[in-house]
Design a protein around this motif. Sequence first.
Motif, PDB file in Angstrom:
ATOM      1  N   TRP A   1     -43.063 -55.161  -3.336  1.00 55.35           N
ATOM      2  CA  TRP A   1     -43.791 -55.379  -2.087  1.00 55.35           C
ATOM      3  C   TRP A   1     -43.717 -56.852  -1.681  1.00 55.35           C
ATOM      4  O   TRP A   1     -43.435 -57.177  -0.527  1.00 55.35           O
ATOM      5  N   ALA A   2     -43.950 -57.748  -2.627  1.00 60.63           N
ATOM      6  CA  ALA A   2     -43.910 -59.181  -2.329  1.00 60.63           C
ATOM      7  C   ALA A   2     -42.510 -59.573  -1.854  1.00 60.63           C
ATOM      8  O   ALA A   2     -42.364 -60.307  -0.875  1.00 60.63           O
ATOM      9  N   ASP A   3     -41.498 -59.073  -2.529  1.00 65.55           N
ATOM     10  CA  ASP A   3     -40.124 -59.390  -2.161  1.00 65.55           C
ATOM     11  C   ASP A   3     -39.803 -58.877  -0.756  1.00 65.55           C
ATOM     12  O   ASP A   3     -39.266 -59.615   0.071  1.00 65.55           O
TER      13      ASP A   3
ATOM     14  N   PHE B   1     -49.346 -68.054   1.619  1.00 66.65           N
ATOM     15  CA  PHE B   1     -49.775 -66.873   0.861  1.00 66.65           C
ATOM     16  C   PHE B   1     -48.970 -66.832  -0.427  1.00 66.65           C
ATOM     17  O   PHE B   1     -47.742 -66.803  -0.400  1.00 66.65           O
ATOM     18  N   LEU B   2     -49.648 -66.870  -1.533  1.00 59.91           N
ATOM     19  CA  LEU B   2     -49.013 -66.793  -2.844  1.00 59.91           C
ATOM     20  C   LEU B   2     -49.607 -65.597  -3.571  1.00 59.91           C
ATOM     21  O   LEU B   2     -50.832 -65.489  -3.694  1.00 59.91           O
TER      22      LEU B   2
ATOM     23  N   LEU C   1     -44.058 -65.222  -4.924  1.00 58.62           N
ATOM     24  CA  LEU C   1     -44.641 -64.518  -6.068  1.00 58.62           C
ATOM     25  C   LEU C   1     -44.677 -65.449  -7.266  1.00 58.62           C
ATOM     26  O   LEU C   1     -43.666 -66.068  -7.618  1.00 58.62           O
ATOM     27  N   LEU C   2     -45.844 -65.556  -7.868  1.00 60.88           N
ATOM     28  CA  LEU C   2     -45.979 -66.266  -9.132  1.00 60.88           C
ATOM     29  C   LEU C   2     -46.149 -65.203 -10.202  1.00 60.88           C
ATOM     30  O   LEU C   2     -47.152 -64.488 -10.221  1.00 60.88           O
ATOM     31  N   ASP C   3     -45.153 -65.064 -11.042  1.00 65.20           N
ATOM     32  CA  ASP C   3     -45.173 -64.051 -12.098  1.00 65.20           C
ATOM     33  C   ASP C   3     -45.851 -64.645 -13.327  1.00 65.20           C
ATOM     34  O   ASP C   3     -45.270 -65.438 -14.063  1.00 65.20           O
TER      35      ASP C   3
ATOM     36  N   ASN D   1     -53.666 -49.613  -0.940  1.00 58.84           N
ATOM     37  CA  ASN D   1     -53.676 -50.964  -1.500  1.00 58.84           C
ATOM     38  C   ASN D   1     -52.610 -51.852  -0.849  1.00 58.84           C
ATOM     39  O   ASN D   1     -52.867 -53.019  -0.536  1.00 58.84           O
ATOM     40  N   LEU D   2     -51.418 -51.309  -0.657  1.00 60.63           N
ATOM     41  CA  LEU D   2     -50.353 -52.089  -0.045  1.00 60.63           C
ATOM     42  C   LEU D   2     -50.656 -52.397   1.422  1.00 60.63           C
ATOM     43  O   LEU D   2     -50.364 -53.498   1.897  1.00 60.63           O
ATOM     44  N   LYS D   3     -51.276 -51.453   2.119  1.00 59.94           N
ATOM     45  CA  LYS D   3     -51.681 -51.710   3.510  1.00 59.94           C
ATOM     46  C   LYS D   3     -52.726 -52.824   3.563  1.00 59.94           C
ATOM     47  O   LYS D   3     -52.688 -53.683   4.444  1.00 59.94           O
TER      48      LYS D   3
END
Length: 125
Positions: free
Chosen positions: A54-56, A28-29, A62-64, A10-12
């Motif tokens: 991963w986003a960091d 990319f958000l 990143l929208l939390d 998934n991360l790839k």
Amino acid sequence: MNPAAVQESNLKALDQLHGMAKNEGAGFLFVLHGEREEAETGSFGEGYDIFSSWADRSGIKLLDFAAAEVESLKKGVDPYLLKSSIHINDAGQVLLADQLYEYFTAVSGGRYASEHALSSGRPDD
């Protein structure tokens, strides 16, 4: 496939998607939200931390969305589909649209709001 392999896969896939967007000059958000049980308890699981990290690491905005889901449930508005623990319903879609509107207004220095606002403060349907 074991859970660690699924996570790596998934991360790839997300890395590839991010790379394609970057190559095209697109922003990319990553919008992260919790499952119903996580929002009900306010305790978010390992997957939440993995995607946030991963986003960091990837330098991705990143929208939390989880805090909005928690608040919505506290107000008695269920943002989830009745038979789903993760997919959002109409109320959840409106909540997400509001969060995106606020995000884009903030990152545009208010330009987004002035270009897309109605008297209600929300974009046209």
